[in-house]
Design a protein around this motif. Structure first.
Motif, PDB file in Angstrom:
ATOM      1  N   SER A 298      58.204  40.507  81.134  1.00  0.00           N
ATOM      2  CA  SER A 298      56.873  40.449  80.131  1.00  0.00           C
ATOM      3  C   SER A 298      57.523  39.468  79.206  1.00  0.00           C
ATOM      4  O   SER A 298      58.230  39.841  78.525  1.00  0.00           O
TER       5      SER A 298
ATOM      6  N   ASN B 141      56.186  38.934  76.339  1.00  0.00           N
ATOM      7  CA  ASN B 141      56.353  39.511  75.230  1.00  0.00           C
ATOM      8  C   ASN B 141      57.515  40.555  74.803  1.00  0.00           C
ATOM      9  O   ASN B 141      57.805  40.725  73.498  1.00  0.00           O
ATOM     10  N   SER B 142      57.995  41.100  75.757  1.00  0.00           N
ATOM     11  CA  SER B 142      59.205  42.003  75.469  1.00  0.00           C
ATOM     12  C   SER B 142      60.514  41.651  76.236  1.00  0.00           C
ATOM     13  O   SER B 142      61.363  42.498  75.843  1.00  0.00           O
TER      14      SER B 142
END
Length: 223
Positions: A196, A198-199
């Motif tokens: 991901s 975002n992570s």
């Protein structure tokens, strides 16, 4: 002349220490006390268990540690009973799925192989998993991309080995898993880290996963 005082004091302390040690031996003192006197300033070393586990495994259990690859740079590791089965040092890792097959009764390594799930042929993986014998332990650690070439049959075969995460395994996800041929329930030894933006820990990849534990040996099959 200025050093005479410190040297005299050091000599006195050394004489007192040696006298105490000699007296301890002559009078039957505990030798562990003497050792403690000389080692009191040292930090005791933490005890090390197989594959770096924090505690020993029970009897008739196999100690293991799995580490998935980090991005496409650092290869995965598979350790069993303090023996490295798969690692970059052994030069037997590859992009995709790194798999070690182990005899579930004896703990003996049967085979290890890497399957490229980005540019390789999934047929090679299917031919590897289909004929597994009952009780064979299957250790899996991902490296780079472990999912692009996975088809429905390959995912089903891993599910039959006890996986629950393989159904959702996607491009560049990190995955470590231990399963067994003929397992009745789902395996308790599995982790997945989703890719991901975002992570992700690395640019384009999630962080590496690390999992360890103790696997009970299987009782010999009746013949």
């Amino acid at each position: 002349m200025r050093l005479a005082g410190p040297l005299r004091a050091a000599a006195v302390l050394l004489l007192v220490g040696l006298t105490w040690v000699l007296a301890s031996f002559i009078l039957g003192g505990d030798s562990s006390t003497v050792r403690h006197f000389f080692n009191s300033g040292k930090t005791p070393r933490p005890r090390r268990y197989k594959c770096g586990l924090s505690a020993p495994c029970p009897q008739k259990h196999l100690a293991f540690r799995l580490i998935s690859g980090a991005a496409n740079v650092i290869g995965p590791k598979i350790c069993l009973e303090d023996k490295m089965l798969v690692s970059s040092v052994k030069n037997n890792v590859g992009r995709g799925l790194n798999i070690a097959l182990v005899n579930g009764v004896t703990g003996e390594l049967l085979d290890s192989k890497a399957f490229d799930m980005w540019a390789g042929d999934v047929t090679d993986l299917l031919k590897y998993l289909r004929p597994l014998h009952e009780g064979t332990l299957v250790f899996v650690a991902s490296f780079d991309d472990a999912a692009t070439k996975l088809n429905d049959e390959a995912r089903r075969l891993f599910e039959e080995l006890g996986s629950t995460a393989v159904k959702e395994l996607a491009f560049r996800d990190s995955w470590v898993f231990v399963g067994a041929k003929g397992i009745e329930n789902k395996s308790p030894f599995e982790q997945r880290m989703k890719n991901s933006k975002n992570s992700n820990k690395y640019e384009g990849w999630p962080e590496s996963l690390e999992m360890d534990g103790c696997i009970p040996l299987r009782a010999p099959l009746d013949t």
